[in-house]
Design an enzyme around this catalytic site. Sequence first.
Site, PDB file in Angstrom:
ATOM      1  N   VAL A 235      -0.833   8.494   7.245  1.00  0.00           N
ATOM      2  CA  VAL A 235      -2.325   8.280   7.642  1.00  0.00           C
ATOM      3  C   VAL A 235      -2.721   6.864   7.438  1.00  0.00           C
ATOM      4  O   VAL A 235      -2.083   6.227   6.387  1.00  0.00           O
ATOM      5  CB  VAL A 235      -2.995   8.948   6.071  1.00  0.00           C
ATOM      6  N   CYS A 236      -3.411   6.365   8.302  1.00  0.00           N
ATOM      7  CA  CYS A 236      -3.426   4.839   8.686  1.00  0.00           C
ATOM      8  C   CYS A 236      -4.369   4.203   7.245  1.00  0.00           C
ATOM      9  O   CYS A 236      -5.356   4.912   6.983  1.00  0.00           O
ATOM     10  CB  CYS A 236      -4.351   4.558   9.794  1.00  0.00           C
ATOM     11  N   VAL A 237      -4.057   3.373   6.564  1.00  0.00           N
ATOM     12  CA  VAL A 237      -4.497   2.817   5.482  1.00  0.00           C
ATOM     13  C   VAL A 237      -5.804   2.271   5.718  1.00  0.00           C
ATOM     14  O   VAL A 237      -6.505   2.426   4.855  1.00  0.00           O
ATOM     15  CB  VAL A 237      -3.427   1.738   4.726  1.00  0.00           C
TER      16      VAL A 237
END
Lengths: 130, 122
Positions: free
Chosen positions: A77-79
């Site tokens: 999941v892209c931070v």
Amino acid sequence: MQSFTLVIYASPQSPSSMTALNFARALLASGHSLYRLFFYQDGVYNACSFQVPPQDEIDLPAAWQALVQEHEIDAVVCVASALKRGIVDTAEAERYELAAANLREGFVISGLGQLIDATLNSDRTLNFLP
Amino acid sequence: MTAKKQKILVIIRQAPYSSVLPEAALDIVLTAAAFEQEVSLLFFSQGVLHLLAQESTDSSAMKNISRALPSLELYEVNNILLDREALQANALQEDELLLPAKLLNPVEISAAIAAADQVFNC
């Protein structure tokens, strides 16, 4: 046999997320491999554990989680996308003193570099836009 | 990580301030460049409006991602491509653009897509 990376930009409410999930199931069933799932932009909502869909609708985050755990898929999941949308694991919840963590088990929060790494290391990268 | 450089083509096709996708695309460009890949950026359809030089968002809370475009050359992203038909459709002139770009016709755009190892079509 090919290795795939799927990039999901769409929220669970977008049909595109369902298409991505079905594509992931189909490629695994056909003997191909999934190098990585990368949840970007509104796609991060697919990793959220706080959604309560109506009973007559599919619980897409739960369905993603089941697939991820069954096949031990690397689900990133892209931070930056996650933080601005309120999707946090326990470490981020503590860092920002938030009331709770809501990232589903099986998903990990990491950076956009994981998307480029996946692109370089899989045969095909497919984008699922909203 | 593989040693071979890949040709990565990122396409921005949405108008400024209409979607989060252009910014998402630009972040992919910068990250791919940091990984020392051969990155091209194509402004397609209404995406060409990102290259309008006289843009200011000072009076709004909107983020102007076009401000970052002139710094692309610092990341060695020099292959900036532009949809010639969209430029005409939006009544833009080449001298109004923020940075120099290669104007492509539809056949050349197809060729650029075909030549890429990976396309991020945002």
